[in-house]
Design a protein around this motif. Structure first.
Motif, PDB file in Angstrom:
ATOM      1  N   LYS A  41       0.842  -1.197   0.000  1.00 37.72           N
ATOM      2  CA  LYS A  41       0.000   0.000   0.000  1.00 37.72           C
ATOM      3  C   LYS A  41       0.879   1.248   0.000  1.00 37.72           C
ATOM      4  O   LYS A  41       1.814   1.353   0.793  1.00 37.72           O
ATOM      5  CB  LYS A  41      -0.893   0.018   1.248  1.00 37.72           C
ATOM      6  CG  LYS A  41      -1.731   1.291   1.382  1.00 37.72           C
ATOM      7  CD  LYS A  41      -2.396   1.389   2.742  1.00 37.72           C
ATOM      8  CE  LYS A  41      -3.111   2.731   2.915  1.00 37.72           C
ATOM      9  NZ  LYS A  41      -3.660   2.892   4.274  1.00 37.72           N
TER      10      LYS A  41
ATOM     11  N   ASN B  21      -2.569  -0.537   9.409  1.00 41.07           N
ATOM     12  CA  ASN B  21      -3.662  -0.185   8.497  1.00 41.07           C
ATOM     13  C   ASN B  21      -3.517  -0.914   7.161  1.00 41.07           C
ATOM     14  O   ASN B  21      -4.513  -1.353   6.575  1.00 41.07           O
ATOM     15  CB  ASN B  21      -3.692   1.325   8.261  1.00 41.07           C
ATOM     16  CG  ASN B  21      -4.067   2.100   9.511  1.00 41.07           C
ATOM     17  OD1 ASN B  21      -4.637   1.547  10.447  1.00 41.07           O
ATOM     18  ND2 ASN B  21      -3.741   3.388   9.536  1.00 41.07           N
TER      19      ASN B  21
ATOM     20  N   LYS C 276      -4.643  -4.549   7.454  1.00 41.18           N
ATOM     21  CA  LYS C 276      -6.103  -4.676   7.481  1.00 41.18           C
ATOM     22  C   LYS C 276      -6.704  -4.588   6.087  1.00 41.18           C
ATOM     23  O   LYS C 276      -7.786  -5.120   5.832  1.00 41.18           O
ATOM     24  CB  LYS C 276      -6.703  -3.587   8.376  1.00 41.18           C
ATOM     25  CG  LYS C 276      -6.380  -3.756   9.858  1.00 41.18           C
ATOM     26  CD  LYS C 276      -6.848  -2.563  10.670  1.00 41.18           C
ATOM     27  CE  LYS C 276      -6.435  -2.679  12.126  1.00 41.18           C
ATOM     28  NZ  LYS C 276      -6.783  -1.471  12.924  1.00 41.18           N
ATOM     29  N   GLU C 277      -6.009  -3.904   5.191  1.00 42.57           N
ATOM     30  CA  GLU C 277      -6.492  -3.757   3.823  1.00 42.57           C
ATOM     31  C   GLU C 277      -5.945  -4.833   2.893  1.00 42.57           C
ATOM     32  O   GLU C 277      -6.143  -4.775   1.674  1.00 42.57           O
ATOM     33  CB  GLU C 277      -6.117  -2.372   3.295  1.00 42.57           C
ATOM     34  CG  GLU C 277      -6.798  -1.242   4.054  1.00 42.57           C
ATOM     35  CD  GLU C 277      -6.317   0.138   3.615  1.00 42.57           C
ATOM     36  OE1 GLU C 277      -5.743   0.240   2.505  1.00 42.57           O
ATOM     37  OE2 GLU C 277      -6.509   1.100   4.381  1.00 42.57           O
TER      38      GLU C 277
END
Length: 357
Positions: A180, A211, A214-215
């Motif tokens: 990400k 984060n 989690k994605e």
């Protein structure tokens, strides 16, 4: 005996070694460790190898309050003929001193510490695993120990080296990961501590990494802290892109760690006459190249994984699928070459490996 003569105290309670197919990453430690202290009136003194044990510190020790610490990470490998090899260890000690300079920590004598490290590994040689993909992880670190709440550099320090047999960073071999692109948080800025290997650089990344997990991503790609445009690093790794036949990696700008594997990759590529450049590259430029079909490979580099291929980048809802989620030919060649040199299976024309005799 002089203050700088190495003393050795052998453990009388040796630990069982992990089964060769059950070696975790970074949670098992050997029987001994290296310790050395610093005081302003003595300098670095009393180097010693002692049984691995907890460290007792005053609650006011400055490491707990202001994070004045630096560390390194390197590995030892078991090669054919039971030889023990380290990969470019002198570069790690050089970088440790660069980090120390940034954190106002007194420098170590690199040659002296190298000798002590080799002695520690000789004592712990049976802990170096032999299975493919395994190694002995070496963690040198320095912590501020002065019991003082004043906001100033410590006057005393403790330098330690601990060892941990580790399994392969990837189970089942290397495989491309999803990354990400981080737009909210900042890892480092020029003039900060991004070029140093210090604890705060890593803990400050936890929230962004959480984060990303989690994605569905394995890590984050950090952008510069000023414009949020220019690519810097992936997590704890440097990053490379193969774009239209040319390999591009972000130039060292004062906020990017000078990776030992990064350095080795650059030297290999230049030796192979592969076009390679260190320069600023923006995420917009990368995405435009992707839209034109020119992004051929992407990979992170670091001690733990050596090469970590990137199969997908997610940036502001835009997905970049790289090389159909497959390992690129160049990524594989680099991985095979460096790991081969590290294990003594591939010729080392660069004198990168140091044998512990």
């Amino acid at each position: 005996m002089t203050a700088n003569e190495l003393t050795i105290v052998k453990s009388t309670n040796l630990k069982p070694k992990p089964e060769k197919d059950q070696i975790p990453f970074g949670s098992t430690f050997t029987d001994h460790m290296f310790v050395m202290d610093y005081a302003e009136d003595k300098g670095w003194h009393e180097p010693r190898i002692v049984p691995y044990e907890p460290v007792t510190l005053d609650p006011a020790a400055m490491i707990f309050h202001y994070g004045q610490t630096v560390f390194e990470g390197l590995k030892a490998y078991r090669a054919d003929g039971d030889r023990i090899l380290m990969f470019r260890p002198e570069k790690n000690l050089e970088r440790l001193n660069r980090s120390s300079d940034r954190l106002s920590i007194p420098p170590i004598d690199e040659d002296e510490v190298m000798n002590h490290l080799e002695e520690l590994i000789r004592i712990e040689k049976d802990w170096v695993p032999a299975t493919d993909g395994t190694s002995l992880y070496i963690r040198p670190f320095i912590i501020a120990t002065d019991p003082n709440l004043a906001v100033a550099p410590s006057k005393t320090y403790k330098f330690m080296i601990i060892l941990s047999p580790v399994g392969s960073y990837f189970s089942g071999g290397i495989h491309p990961v999803k990354i990400k692109v981080e737009n909210e948080f900042t890892r480092a800025v020029k003039g900060g501590t991004g070029m140093a290997k210090t604890a705060g650089n890593y803990s400050s990344a936890y929230q962004a990494q959480s984060n990303a997990y989690k994605e569905g991503s394995a890590d984050v790609l950090w952008l510069d802290g000023i414009e949020k445009r220019y690519i810097e690093e992936v997590g704890s790794m440097n990053i490379f892109f193969k774009i239209n036949g040319e390999v591009v990696t972000p130039a060292l700008s004062g906020s990017i760690l000078k990776g030992i594997t990064r350095m080795s990759i650059l030297e290999l590529l230049r030796d192979w006459d592969v076009p390679v450049v260190e320069r600023k590259i923006s995420i917009d430029e990368l995405y435009e190249a992707y839209e034109r079909g020119e992004v051929e490979e992407a990979f992170g580099t670091g001690t733990a994984a050596v090469i970590s291929p990137v199969g997908e980048l997610n940036w502001q809802g835009k997905k970049m699928t790289i090389n159909n989620h497959e390992i690129g030919e160049l990524s594989q060649k680099l991985y095979d070459t460096i790991t081969g040199i590290q294990r003594g299976n591939v010729e080392d024309p660069y004198d990168w490996v140091v044998e512990v005799k």
